[in-house]
Scaffold this active site. Structure first.
Site, PDB file in Angstrom:
ATOM      1  CG  HIS A 243      -1.661   1.043   1.085  1.00 28.58           C
ATOM      2  ND1 HIS A 243      -2.848   1.443   0.125  1.00 28.58           N
ATOM      3  CD2 HIS A 243      -2.337   1.844   2.099  1.00 28.58           C
ATOM      4  CE1 HIS A 243      -3.370   2.422   0.511  1.00 28.58           C
ATOM      5  NE2 HIS A 243      -3.253   2.765   1.601  1.00 28.58           N
TER       6      HIS A 243
ATOM      7  CG  ASP B  57     -20.527   5.073  -2.767  1.00 30.32           C
ATOM      8  OD1 ASP B  57     -19.734   4.155  -2.664  1.00 30.32           O
ATOM      9  OD2 ASP B  57     -20.403   6.149  -2.062  1.00 30.32           O
TER      10      ASP B  57
END
Length: 634
Positions: free
Chosen positions: A352, A439
């Site tokens: 990440h 969403d």
């Protein structure tokens, strides 16, 4: 990322770790438009992320607190916030300090998260920090199919690498505004390096004499494969197949220690082992892995238990299945690992530090699409250098640490609870027809499901991209609001009319959309509040009461993190958890269905992903029924 918050507080000695703080590594995708332009050209004109106005952040902070704390706690918090932001007060002093700091960096929020999480996180990267993405299974079930697939993926990645180096990768725009493309240049030839206190990352592509080889992991051993000819042209698929076959058919040393399992350790243990591997042979082998363009992992297929068939591929890509299977057939510090198993399962595992979910998924979609292209078979004529096996000198001390790593990895996998739901009752098209944001609708369904299970409203967040800014990474949307809390409390109340429930749902969705827009535009309440607190620490000022209050702890005590990461090719991102995490959800939105992945830790006996994911399915169906029972006026 939310695991950051508990560590911030613990490191500074100001609070105990929140019980349910969650780190989320993937981010809500943005709908982008590709344009023909040299993608680095637009970097120069990108703005710096602003430091939000102090008053605006404080007001947003109070609004976020209201639904998750008691009334008397909120009244006290309000008094503390007002004292903090009063004219000439400590809040203004810390704000000026942060503004001065922001003037001397491209992106103060990226610096903040990098310092506190990306390099300071001491948990194992496996399950806890890396970004796994499971891809649609391919149509092969044997070693030859695995090798052919791996070779095609190598070629696709080398082509992608060329677009980065030549700056021909299509630039991305959102609403006519260019997005930061820097993360793409960090995906390859990069490695995380363990350190005693903080890790570091090395971008070998940006150093003289960039690497021309990849690392191949097979049978928990590592091999260097040169992927370019002397004239700079890449090997063909057929030539790469020859190299892979050479690795797979070579006589393997059965007593070779699985050194790759060391990268699954917590960072303190791994850094100590890493620094003890000072033998010249070890140094050369470590350097070869770290400098490689990426790592290719040729895996054995994980046994498919009948009740875990759906999630088997997700486990393979996330952790490898355990020390007896593929967990040692990895180098989890590499920026990019391509994983291909004999049964057609495959995917990516990325660190990440270098890239967020939007960029990671864009690369994934590129690779999936490339596997569908027709290929031209070319006979291998030129002699090829044999793959070079990497050797390690394993001392008795390192051997013992390897055994510890095996036990630790298997224990962490045992605690990893993951469920996947393909919700095919409706999708984006249905919600758009009702003028509902898909969403936001899903976010409300998650909150409703959690409320039904626990009879309480909790703090939650959604990760949002800030790539419209220079070096922009992820920011956080505090998704639990007063209006969303009112909606979930009213939904099952028989005293409430459907029209009232619809009205509350519309208000909650509208607020959610407005808040997302604010975060995308640079107003990250959480980052701002934490940065102000850290300014007090760095400037050796007395800690303001706002940060000592119980309300500050509660707003960081997230019970679940839920974010959208949608793929164009059916790939699915996997959430990571640790022993202090609550629920973590990753969902993708499609025209007629949703895919919902959920993870948590079995160390929390009261947490169960199957229960919550079933409740979420019920919530989605019940919310659709509400829309149909009380249609809105058009």
């Amino acid at each position: 990322m939310l695991r950051i918050f508990s560590r911030i507080m613990v490191k500074l000695g100001k609070m105990n770790p929140p019980d349910q703080v969650r780190s989320y590594q993937l981010v809500k995708p943005v709908r982008v438009i590709l344009i023909s332009d040299r993608y680095l050209n637009q970097q120069k004109g990108l703005p710096r992320v602003p430091v939000p106005p102090l008053r605006k952040t404080c007001e947003g902070y109070l609004s976020a607190l209201e639904p998750i704390i008691e009334e008397d706690e909120w009244k006290r918090a309000k008094q503390l916030v007002e004292a903090f932001m009063k004219r000439g007060g400590v809040g203004e002093e810390l704000q000026r300090s942060l503004e001065r700091k922001a003037c001397n960096t491209d992106n103060w929020t990226t610096d903040l998260w990098g310092k506190l999480e990306y390099f300071g996180n001491r948990s194992p990267v496996v399950i806890n920090a890396n970004v796994p993405i499971a891809c649609p299974r391919l149509d092969f079930r044997d070693k030859q199919g695995q090798i052919r697939c791996a070779a095609k993926l190598i070629i696709a990645l080398l082509e992608f690498k060329t677009t980065i180096e030549n700056e021909t990768l299509p630039a991305e725009n959102l609403g006519g505004k260019p997005l930061c493309m820097e993360q793409y240049s960090q995906l390859l030839s990069t490695c995380r390096i363990p350190g005693l206190e903080r890790d570091s990352v090395v971008f070998h592509a940006k150093i003289g004499n960039p690497p021309k080889h990849i690392t191949v992991a097979y049978n928990s051993q590592f091999f260097v494969v040169e992927v370019y000819h002397n004239d700079g042209t890449p090997l063909t698929v057929d030539q790469l197949c020859v190299q892979m076959e050479s690795i797979c058919t070579s006589t393997s040393e059965t007593n070779t220690e699985p050194v790759g399992i060391l990268t699954t350790l917590d960072r303190d243990s791994w850094s100590k082992a890493y620094l003890s591997m000072k033998d010249q042979t070890n140094k050369e082998s470590l350097s070869a892995i770290e400098r490689s363009i990426f790592t290719l992992c040729l895996d054995r297929a994980i046994p498919r238990e009948s009740d875990k068939y759906v999630t088997c591929d997700f486990h393979l890509i996330t952790h490898g299945g355990g020390s007896q299977w593929n967990s040692a057939n990895r180098w989890f510090d590499k920026s990019l690992q391509i994983i291909v198993a004999e049964d057609g399962s495959w995917g990516l595992n990325l660190i990440h530090i270098v890239a967020d979910g939007t960029v990671s998924m864009a690369l994934t979609d590129y690779l999936v699409a490339s596997m569908k292209k027709p290929e031209m078979r070319q006979a291998s004529i030129l002699p090829l250098p044999m793959p070079q096996k990497l050797h390690f000198h394993v001392t008795p001390d390192i051997k013992e640490i390897i055994e510890q790593a095996k036990r630790s990895m298997d224990r962490n996998i045992q605690n990893f609870d993951l469920s996947v739901l393909v919700f095919d009752h409706f999708g984006k098209n249905y919600l758009k027809a009702h003028n509902m944001s898909p969403d936001a609708f899903i976010q409300m369904a998650i909150q409703l499901a959690y409320y039904r299970m626990n009879k309480q409203v909790c703090a939650s967040y959604e990760a949002v991209s800030q790539r419209m800014f220079r070096r922009g990474r992820v920011s956080l949307l505090l998704s639990t609001t007063s209006v969303s809390a009112a909606f979930v409390k009213a939904f099952d109340d028989p005293q409430k009319q459907n029209t009232e429930k619809i009205d509350l749902l519309e208000k909650a969705i509208k607020t959610h959309k407005e808040n997302i827009k604010a975060v995308i535009g640079g107003h990250d309440i959480v980052a701002h509040i934490i940065a102000l607190r850290l300014q007090a620490v760095e400037n050796k000022l007395p800690m303001p009461d706002i940060f000592r209050d119980i309300s500050y702890k509660k707003i960081l005590n997230y019970q679940f993190a839920a974010s959208q990461v949608t793929s164009n090719t059916g790939s699915v991102g996997v959430h990571q958890v640790d022993e202090n995490s609550g629920y973590s959800l990753c969902y993708s939105v499609h025209n007629s269905h949703f895919i919902i992945e959920m993870a948590t830790s079995n160390t929390h006996k009261r947490l169960n992903t199957r229960h919550l994911i079933q409740n979420m399915k019920d919530a989605l169906l019940d919310m659709r029924a509400l829309l149909e029972q009380a249609p809105r006026a058009t």
